[in-house]
Enzyme design. Structure first.
Site, short mmCIF file in Angstrom:
data_model
loop_
_atom_site.label_atom_id
_atom_site.label_comp_id
_atom_site.label_asym_id
_atom_site.label_seq_id
_atom_site.Cartn_x
_atom_site.Cartn_y
_atom_site.Cartn_z
N PHE A 1 82.52 -3.31 -26.26
CA PHE A 1 81.53 -3.70 -25.26
C PHE A 1 82.25 -3.99 -23.95
O PHE A 1 83.45 -4.28 -23.94
CB PHE A 1 80.77 -4.95 -25.73
N GLN B 1 72.59 -11.27 -12.59
CA GLN B 1 73.18 -10.00 -13.05
C GLN B 1 72.19 -8.84 -13.03
O GLN B 1 71.07 -8.96 -13.54
CB GLN B 1 73.69 -10.18 -14.47
N HIS C 1 71.92 -5.31 -14.73
CA HIS C 1 72.51 -4.49 -15.78
C HIS C 1 72.59 -3.06 -15.25
O HIS C 1 71.63 -2.57 -14.66
CB HIS C 1 71.64 -4.56 -17.04
N LEU D 1 65.88 -1.77 -20.63
CA LEU D 1 67.31 -1.82 -20.91
C LEU D 1 67.79 -0.68 -21.82
O LEU D 1 67.19 -0.40 -22.85
CB LEU D 1 67.63 -3.16 -21.59
N GLU E 1 74.52 -1.50 -23.31
CA GLU E 1 75.93 -1.19 -23.06
C GLU E 1 76.58 -0.63 -24.34
O GLU E 1 77.62 0.03 -24.27
CB GLU E 1 76.60 -2.52 -22.69
N ARG F 1 79.70 -5.64 -16.08
CA ARG F 1 78.45 -5.10 -15.55
C ARG F 1 78.37 -5.16 -14.03
O ARG F 1 77.80 -4.26 -13.40
CB ARG F 1 77.28 -5.88 -16.16
N HIS G 1 68.54 -8.35 -14.70
CA HIS G 1 68.71 -8.57 -16.14
C HIS G 1 68.91 -10.02 -16.56
O HIS G 1 68.31 -10.48 -17.52
CB HIS G 1 69.91 -7.74 -16.60
N ARG H 1 78.13 -12.48 -16.34
CA ARG H 1 78.19 -12.57 -17.79
C ARG H 1 78.70 -11.27 -18.41
O ARG H 1 78.33 -10.19 -17.96
CB ARG H 1 76.80 -12.90 -18.35
#
Lengths: 577, 237
Positions: A114, A234, A236, A246, A249, A280, A350, A392
């Site tokens: 990730f 954030q 995404h 979404l 990832e 991100r 996000h 994050r």
């Protein structure tokens, strides 16, 4: 009047885990505006990070470092260390409660790569994300709800909190409305936890559910509680074009590649080591730059331009086994099978890194010294511990729900044993009742729908991936005016029971308050750090800005103060991947 | 394209029975029906009652009957249910449960049946290691049930509940029981057996496949019910 020792507001991952813990010793109830299994935790896809080391060597220390670096050093390092250490136990506990993780051939919990998660302090991507296909959040939510049923946790489904009862620095209850009757219900409590999630709905393009309207945060600011680091929001990198839904990832964790109109793997130019698995904020900015420099797929640099997320080389079998929901979303909403063609994506609003400031056991903080309220807790996206700092990492939201939801619940369980109930005056619900009556007074007022759309446009255009002082100053004024217009809004629906319009108007008010505060905080921070990218201040400025923002909303004005960042483990360094 | 959306309306505070209201809208073929319904609510009629949340088919809030079939409004594109200019889409609340208001139904009975089957993991012992070991094949055996989002579509579409036995436990509850019964780590089969093996439990199912046809998660519900029936029969014999 209802009386519970512990009250949990919100039935996502953090709220349900806290409820399981608090109910071990205290009489506990969960209040939720949705049926619990509808909560947005269920939409989390790719995984939950924990250094189990099931496939290759991994250490909590590496996870903590990645979290700190991913957060551009605004992460409180003590909170990140706790997060990464507790994550291991938390994941095993979830498995032991029945969570159906995907497995390795040996029967262990499987793990995938990730963004921003590395071995040995940034050397290369590491397999750290434990997952259940691409439905990890769904499985966590289901498992926790199932355990709550098993343990007879009491639920008040479709109750909406209207006000928080505070006696000085102590929380003693809640004022709520029962959606099915429209009646006010007062709850008395020794301890209240807010786990009400994020507020992506202030943006036009978002991965967030309609329910994500920042209710807990907004209710508390109206009771004088500050919010921390609200400027860090954030985007995404990979939302479905036009819709913002979404695309995990995890697609890139399994080997998916981002490509521009020329077919280039453009992340080679932005993050040569981690490439498509960079954090991100960097990828969202990279996509934005590609589009601005006319290398988007349309190539016109327009706001609705996009790039491709290419998973075709993974093959149908792997996609269907590891990313089945993504494949289905792509087919349903794009008419594209990701095994055959790349998916058109662009960044989508996000996740809020900032929120209600808490200490390491979820108690809400009210000043720059870190002094806490009594009987008031927060956990999950609505809270700011702060483990995410300025940005994050993927999977860490689920880790936070479980680790800090659990810690807060455990502390509540202990606290309610030694605490008394506070005082809840019998007329405490009157302001809320009057507000509802005023809303339904059947006079004419401004149209809530156009106000909502205008807010979403203003935020998207001015407080998005790239920001500058001039535009944000204008946006702040506009939002201030919109908050005035909002006070005149009326509901046309006169019904008491099942009145969705009244709830949506209240939610809009919450979003407007938070949008206004976020813009003020973003305008105030004159540097670029993590997800906060200022065109007029492009560099990180540790000398002046290595500090958390605390913001209060007082009579329509923003008051700001700051709180130190815990940097006890790693000295801040430039952030390269 | 210009279309008409016909919505079944009912407000318990002002209506003695349901009626149909028609709304004319301009929609793109690729719009989600949910977006169109919320657009109607936002610009034409704010009194329209509807539940929604994630808007991409994973939370289960917005199941309803669309052109006679249970579907999630957020997973239904206009082109799926309306062909060409002037098309009409009919939207009704779910069946087999009391209507609360407009497109919202009272789901308490559905969740009561769900909880009845003890839909949670049961194990008498701690794992020998940190996690219970489970091979990918063992994990795959209960994959179907884990996909369920409790959206109520199958319960609404069930002809047995509608025509034969209103007290039938219903498809979703059985799928949830199977999710645990088929999990190699779980030891709750005998307890759950008592919750399934009674006249209104699993047995009223007549394999009419309506549940399977409407499931927005593609769960092979009827097959899961039949396998569970067989498992119970084998256990008893």
């Amino acid at each position: 009047m209802h009386e519970y020792e512990a009250l949990i507001v919100g039935a996502g991952g953090a709220g349900l885990y806290a409820a399981l813990e608090a109910s071990k010793t205290g009489k506990t109830a969960v209040l939720s505006k949705l049926f619990p299994i509808r909560s947005h935790t269920g939409a989390a896809q790719g995984g939950i990070g924990a250094a189990l080391g099931n496939l290759e060597e991994d250490k909590p220390e590496w996870h903590a470092f990645d979290t700190v670096k991913g957060g551009d050093y605004l992460t409180d390092q003590n909170a990140a260390i706790l997060l990464s250490e507790d994550a291991i136990q938390a994941v095993y506990e979830l498995e032991n409660k029945g969570l159906p993780f995907s497995r390795t051939p040996e029967g262990l919990i499987d793990q995938r790569r990730f963004g921003g998660h590395t071995r040995n302090f940034g050397e290369a991507p590491v397999r750290r994300a434990c997952y259940a296909a691409d439905r990890t959040g769904h499985m966590i939510l289901q498992t926790l709800y199932q355990q709550c049923i098993k343990n007879d946790v009491v639920f008040f489904d479709e109750y909406y909190v209207l006000d928080v009862v505070m006696e000085g620095q102590r929380c003693s209850g809640l004022v709520t409305v029962n959606f099915s009757t429209g009646e006010i219900h007062i709850f008395k409590a020794k301890a209240v936890l807010f786990a009400t999630g994020g507020f992506g709905r202030m943006f036009r393009i978002t991965s967030n559910a309609y329910a994500n309207t920042g209710d807990g945060q907004a209710l508390l600011i109206n009771r004088g509680v500050p919010l921390e680091d609200l400027e860090f929001y954030q985007f995404h990198p990979t939302g479905i074009r036009g819709l913002g839904i979404l695309i995990t990832e995890g697609v890139r964790g399994e080997g998916g590649i981002l490509r521009n109109a020329k077919g280039e793997r453009f992340m080679e130019r932005y993050a040569p080591t981690l490439l498509d698995l960079a954090p991100r904020d960097m990828i969202a900015r990279a996509i934005h730059s590609e589009i601005q420099e006319l290398r988007g797929i349309k190539g016109d640099g327009s706001v609705d331009d996009f790039i491709y997320l290419d998973a075709t080389h993974l093959g149908k079998e792997k996609i269907e086994a590891k990313l089945p929901d993504i494949a289905e979303f792509s087919r349903t909403y794009l008419g594209v099978d990701p095994a055959d063609k790349p998916m058109p994506v662009h960044p989508t609003a996000h996740y809020a890194m900032g929120g209600i400031p808490t200490d390491l056991i979820g108690r809400v903080i009210f000043n720059s010294q870190g002094t806490t309220y009594e009987g008031l807790y927060a956990a999950g996206e609505c809270a700011c511990v702060s483990v995410h700092g300025a940005n994050r990492l993927g999977t860490n939201s689920l880790v936070e729900l479980i680790v800090y939801g659990r810690r807060a619940g455990q502390h509540m369980a202990q606290y309610v044993k030694g605490a008394d109930f506070g005082i809840v005056p019998p007329d405490v619900g009157e302001p809320a009742r009057a507000r509802l009556a005023e809303l339904q007074s059947q006079r004419n007022g401004p149209d809530p729908e156009s106000l909502r759309q205008e807010m979403q446009r203003v935020m998207m255009e001015n407080v998005g991936i790239y920001r500058n002082g001039e535009n944000m100053a204008k946006a702040k004024n506009t939002l201030g005016e919109m908050r005035q217009v909002y006070t005149q809004i009326k509901a046309n629906d006169p019904s008491k029971a099942f009145n969705t319009q009244v709830l949506e108007i209240l939610e809009l008010g919450h979003l407007l308050d938070l949008a206004y505060m976020m813009t003020a905080c973003a305008l105030n921070r004159q540097e670029s750090r993590g997800a906060h990218a200022r065109e007029d201040y492009p560099e990180r400025d540790d000398k002046n800005w290595l500090k958390h923002t605390l913001a209060w909303l007082e009579d329509g004005k923003i008051r700001l103060d700051y709180k130190n960042v815990d940097i006890s483990r790693w000295a801040p360094k430039p952030r390269k991947y | 394209m210009k279309i008409t959306v016909e919505i079944q309306r009912f407000n318990p505070e002002s209506d003695s029975k349901s009626y149909t209201q028609k709304y004319k809208v301009d929609a793109e073929p690729t719009d989600r029906l949910l977006t169109v319904l919320l657009d109607i609510k936002g610009t034409q009629d704010p009194t329209l009652g509807i539940r929604k949340s994630c808007a991409h088919g994973v939370c289960g809030s917005d199941a309803m009957v669309i052109n006679g079939k249970e579907r999630l409004a957020c997973k239904t594109l206009i082109k799926d249910v309306a062909q060409g200019e002037g098309a009409v889409i009919r939207v009704e609340p779910l069946r087999n449960l009391p209507i609360q208001r407009d497109l919202m139904v009272d789901q308490h009975k559905f969740f009561k049946n769900y909880m009845h089957v003890k839909p949670y993991f049961m194990s008498s012992e701690e794992p020998k290691e940190k996690e219970f070991r489970q091979t990918p094949d063992e994990r795959q055996k209960f994959e179907e049930g884990t996909k369920c989002i409790l959206c109520v579509s199958c319960y609404s579409a069930c002809p047995v509940i509608q025509e034969v036995n209103p007290n039938f436990l219903g498809p979703a509850a059985i799928v949830q029981a199977a999710r645990f019964n088929d999990d190699s780590r779980d030891e709750g089969f005998e307890e759950r057996l008592l919750q399934l093996d009674y006249p209104d439990g699993i047995w009223p199912c007549e394999s009419r496949f309506e549940c399977t046809r409407v499931c927005p998660r593609g769960i092979k519900i009827t097959k899961t019910i039949n396998l569970t029936k067989r498992k119970i029969q084998q256990h008893k014999s």
